[in-house]
Motif scaffolding. Structure first.
Motif, mmCIF file in Angstrom:
data_model
loop_
_atom_site.group_PDB
_atom_site.id
_atom_site.type_symbol
_atom_site.label_atom_id
_atom_site.label_comp_id
_atom_site.label_asym_id
_atom_site.label_seq_id
_atom_site.Cartn_x
_atom_site.Cartn_y
_atom_site.Cartn_z
ATOM 1 N N VAL A 87 0.870 -1.182 0.000
ATOM 2 C CA VAL A 87 0.000 0.000 0.000
ATOM 3 C C VAL A 87 0.901 1.224 0.000
ATOM 4 O O VAL A 87 1.773 1.375 0.862
ATOM 5 C CB VAL A 87 -0.917 0.014 1.244
ATOM 6 N N ASP A 88 0.696 2.112 -0.984
ATOM 7 C CA ASP A 88 1.493 3.325 -1.099
ATOM 8 C C ASP A 88 0.910 4.398 -0.169
ATOM 9 O O ASP A 88 -0.225 4.821 -0.333
ATOM 10 C CB ASP A 88 1.499 3.813 -2.546
ATOM 11 N N THR A 89 1.687 4.817 0.802
ATOM 12 C CA THR A 89 1.242 5.872 1.723
ATOM 13 C C THR A 89 2.082 7.136 1.560
ATOM 14 O O THR A 89 2.070 8.003 2.426
ATOM 15 C CB THR A 89 1.326 5.388 3.183
ATOM 16 N N SER A 90 2.791 7.253 0.457
ATOM 17 C CA SER A 90 3.651 8.417 0.243
ATOM 18 C C SER A 90 2.850 9.698 0.026
ATOM 19 O O SER A 90 3.368 10.791 0.232
ATOM 20 C CB SER A 90 4.584 8.179 -0.942
ATOM 21 N N ASN A 91 1.593 9.579 -0.356
ATOM 22 C CA ASN A 91 0.770 10.768 -0.588
ATOM 23 C C ASN A 91 0.084 11.264 0.685
ATOM 24 O O ASN A 91 -0.600 12.276 0.667
ATOM 25 C CB ASN A 91 -0.263 10.505 -1.670
ATOM 26 N N VAL A 92 0.265 10.579 1.801
ATOM 27 C CA VAL A 92 -0.344 10.992 3.069
ATOM 28 C C VAL A 92 0.555 12.034 3.727
ATOM 29 O O VAL A 92 1.700 11.757 4.065
ATOM 30 C CB VAL A 92 -0.549 9.783 4.017
ATOM 31 N N THR A 93 0.028 13.245 3.865
ATOM 32 C CA THR A 93 0.759 14.324 4.526
ATOM 33 C C THR A 93 0.225 14.497 5.951
ATOM 34 O O THR A 93 -0.656 13.745 6.383
ATOM 35 C CB THR A 93 0.588 15.641 3.753
ATOM 36 N N ASP A 94 0.726 15.482 6.660
ATOM 37 C CA ASP A 94 0.269 15.728 8.031
ATOM 38 C C ASP A 94 -1.195 16.145 8.099
ATOM 39 O O ASP A 94 -1.820 16.009 9.146
ATOM 40 C CB ASP A 94 1.123 16.807 8.697
ATOM 41 N N ASP A 95 -1.742 16.647 7.013
ATOM 42 C CA ASP A 95 -3.124 17.115 7.016
ATOM 43 C C ASP A 95 -4.072 16.248 6.195
ATOM 44 O O ASP A 95 -5.229 16.597 6.007
ATOM 45 C CB ASP A 95 -3.174 18.558 6.512
ATOM 46 N N THR A 96 -3.601 15.113 5.698
ATOM 47 C CA THR A 96 -4.424 14.202 4.911
ATOM 48 C C THR A 96 -5.148 13.230 5.840
ATOM 49 O O THR A 96 -4.549 12.682 6.761
ATOM 50 C CB THR A 96 -3.544 13.398 3.933
ATOM 51 N N GLN A 97 -6.428 13.007 5.586
ATOM 52 C CA GLN A 97 -7.201 12.044 6.372
ATOM 53 C C GLN A 97 -6.699 10.635 6.059
ATOM 54 O O GLN A 97 -6.432 10.308 4.905
ATOM 55 C CB GLN A 97 -8.689 12.155 6.037
ATOM 56 N N PHE A 98 -6.580 9.810 7.101
ATOM 57 C CA PHE A 98 -6.027 8.474 6.941
ATOM 58 C C PHE A 98 -6.749 7.529 7.892
ATOM 59 O O PHE A 98 -7.187 7.927 8.974
ATOM 60 C CB PHE A 98 -4.523 8.497 7.248
ATOM 61 N N ASP A 99 -6.854 6.260 7.499
ATOM 62 C CA ASP A 99 -7.505 5.236 8.318
ATOM 63 C C ASP A 99 -6.459 4.574 9.206
ATOM 64 O O ASP A 99 -5.803 3.607 8.811
ATOM 65 C CB ASP A 99 -8.186 4.207 7.423
ATOM 66 N N PHE A 100 -6.302 5.078 10.425
ATOM 67 C CA PHE A 100 -5.314 4.538 11.346
ATOM 68 C C PHE A 100 -5.753 3.211 11.948
ATOM 69 O O PHE A 100 -4.915 2.380 12.274
ATOM 70 C CB PHE A 100 -4.997 5.546 12.451
ATOM 71 N N VAL A 101 -7.038 2.996 12.083
ATOM 72 C CA VAL A 101 -7.526 1.712 12.607
ATOM 73 C C VAL A 101 -7.175 0.594 11.636
ATOM 74 O O VAL A 101 -6.660 -0.455 12.027
ATOM 75 C CB VAL A 101 -9.037 1.765 12.884
ATOM 76 N N GLY A 102 -7.427 0.805 10.362
ATOM 77 C CA GLY A 102 -7.079 -0.187 9.355
ATOM 78 C C GLY A 102 -5.580 -0.413 9.265
ATOM 79 O O GLY A 102 -5.111 -1.553 9.140
ATOM 80 N N TYR A 103 -4.817 0.677 9.344
ATOM 81 C CA TYR A 103 -3.358 0.585 9.263
ATOM 82 C C TYR A 103 -2.796 -0.252 10.411
ATOM 83 O O TYR A 103 -1.995 -1.168 10.198
ATOM 84 C CB TYR A 103 -2.761 1.995 9.272
ATOM 85 N N PHE A 104 -3.226 0.035 11.637
ATOM 86 C CA PHE A 104 -2.709 -0.713 12.781
ATOM 87 C C PHE A 104 -3.298 -2.123 12.860
ATOM 88 O O PHE A 104 -2.647 -3.038 13.366
ATOM 89 C CB PHE A 104 -2.941 0.053 14.083
ATOM 90 N N SER A 105 -4.503 -2.323 12.340
ATOM 91 C CA SER A 105 -5.066 -3.683 12.288
ATOM 92 C C SER A 105 -4.249 -4.560 11.346
ATOM 93 O O SER A 105 -3.964 -5.727 11.660
ATOM 94 C CB SER A 105 -6.520 -3.638 11.834
#
Length: 141
Positions: free
Chosen positions: A95-113
């Motif tokens: 999964v490419d997460t290079s486009n996630v900046t400090d202000d981009t919404q992200f699914d942290f529950v899915g990421y840590f799961s």
């Protein structure tokens, strides 16, 4: 020039006289609004949806929870660390997460799961425990 000792100065300049005394109101530091501040922080954490937060918001919540003693140092470290440029999901896909900046919404529950599933398969016990603590923090918030 006359020089007075400190003993004589106290008798001349600092006489206790009713004209020189006045009532001074001292602030009561015991009645601060610390409980109100903590309550508003806890209310804001309870309304958090960790499936659509920016990394900056997650770090702010983690810092607040760490400062109040609600999470451990390891959990704080996991939540405040930067996201990698690429990660694996539970299916082993990149999964490419290079486009996630400090202000981009992200699914942290899915990421840590996904990280928990991978850690259970090939990770260490310490890594699994850290990620489980993060997910239990998400569930309790």
């Amino acid at each position: 020039m006359e020089i007075y000792s400190l003993r004589s100065a106290s008798s001349f300049f600092f006489r206790e006289d009713s004209r020189n005394t006045r009532a001074v109101a001292t602030p009561d530091f015991e009645q601060t609004t610390h409980n109100e501040t903590t309550a508003t922080f806890e209310d804001s954490v309870k309304r958090v949806d960790f499936t659509s937060l920016s990394p900056r918001e997650v770090r702010e919540f983690a810092q607040g929870c760490y400062d109040t003693g609600k999470i451990s140092h390891d959990t704080w470290g996991e939540l405040s660390s930067d996201l990698p440029m690429q990660t694996l999901n539970a299916n082993g896909e990149v999964v490419d997460t290079s486009n996630v900046t400090d202000d981009t919404q992200f699914d942290f529950v899915g990421y840590f799961s996904d990280r928990l599933e991978i850690a259970r398969s090939i990770g260490t016990v310490e890594e699994t425990d850290k990620i489980e603590n993060v997910l239990s923090f998400f569930a309790s918030a």
